[in-house]
Design a protein around this motif. Structure first.
Motif, PDB file in Angstrom:
ATOM      1  N   PRO A   1       0.821  -1.218   0.000  1.00 34.64           N
ATOM      2  CA  PRO A   1       0.000   0.000   0.000  1.00 34.64           C
ATOM      3  C   PRO A   1       0.852   1.265   0.000  1.00 34.64           C
TER       4      PRO A   1
ATOM      5  N   ARG B   1       2.016   5.006  -0.905  1.00 36.68           N
ATOM      6  CA  ARG B   1       1.359   6.293  -1.101  1.00 36.68           C
ATOM      7  C   ARG B   1       2.024   6.972  -2.297  1.00 36.68           C
TER       8      ARG B   1
ATOM      9  N   ASN C   1      -3.399   6.281  -2.255  1.00 33.99           N
ATOM     10  CA  ASN C   1      -3.152   4.853  -2.086  1.00 33.99           C
ATOM     11  C   ASN C   1      -3.676   4.138  -3.327  1.00 33.99           C
TER      12      ASN C   1
END
Length: 121
Positions: free
Chosen positions: A43, A45, A51
Motif C-alpha cells: 500500500p 502512497r 493509495n
C-alpha cells in the motif's frame, strides 16, 4: 516484473517457456517462487497521499501451469497444476516492484526445486 500490468478485472497476461533444454533423463521437477508482482502491490502512497490499492484490482499472488510434454514417439501429455502440488512459505518475505524485496535465508527451503521435495520441516 513480467508479465506486465493490466486491469486484472478485464485481462490477465501469461508467459510461455520452452523448458526442453533443462529437462533431464529420469525425474524432473518444476519449482516456482511467487512474488507480489503487479497484482498485490504494497500500500504505497503515490504523490504523497494517493493509495493506489484503492483504485486498482488487486489480490494475493496466484499461479497456474500447464506443462505440455511431447514424447519421442509422438504421444502427448499435459501436466497441470492443481491442489496436489506442494506449497510452502519460503525466504522471500516481502516484495514490491518499486522498492525491492526482503529475503530471509533462515526460511530457505533446501532442495525445494528437486524431485521428491517434502515441504514438512
Amino acid at each position: 516484473m513480467d508479465p506486465g500490468w493490466t486491469d486484472y478485472r478485464k485481462t490477465v497476461f501469461y508467459n510461455t517457456y520452452d523448458v526442453t533444454a533443462v529437462l533431464k533423463k529420469g525425474a524432473n521437477c518444476l519449482g516456482v517462487e511467487l512474488g507480489n508482482g503487479w497484482y498485490d502491490p504494497l500500500p504505497l502512497r503515490m504523490w504523497g497521499s494517493l493509495n493506489m490499492r484503492k483504485f486498482l484490482s488487486t489480490g494475493t499472488p496466484r499461479f497456474i501451469a500447464r506443462l505440455e510434454i511431447e514424447y519421442a514417439d509422438g504421444s502427448h501429455h499435459a501436466e497441470i497444476s492443481d491442489g496436489s502440488w506442494k506449497v510452502a512459505d519460503g525466504p522471500l518475505r516481502r516484495n514490491n516492484n518499486y522498492i525491492g524485496s526482503i529475503y530471509d535465508d533462515r526460511y530457505a527451503l533446501k532442495g525445494w526445486g528437486l524431485p521428491g521435495y517434502n515441504p514438512a520441516r
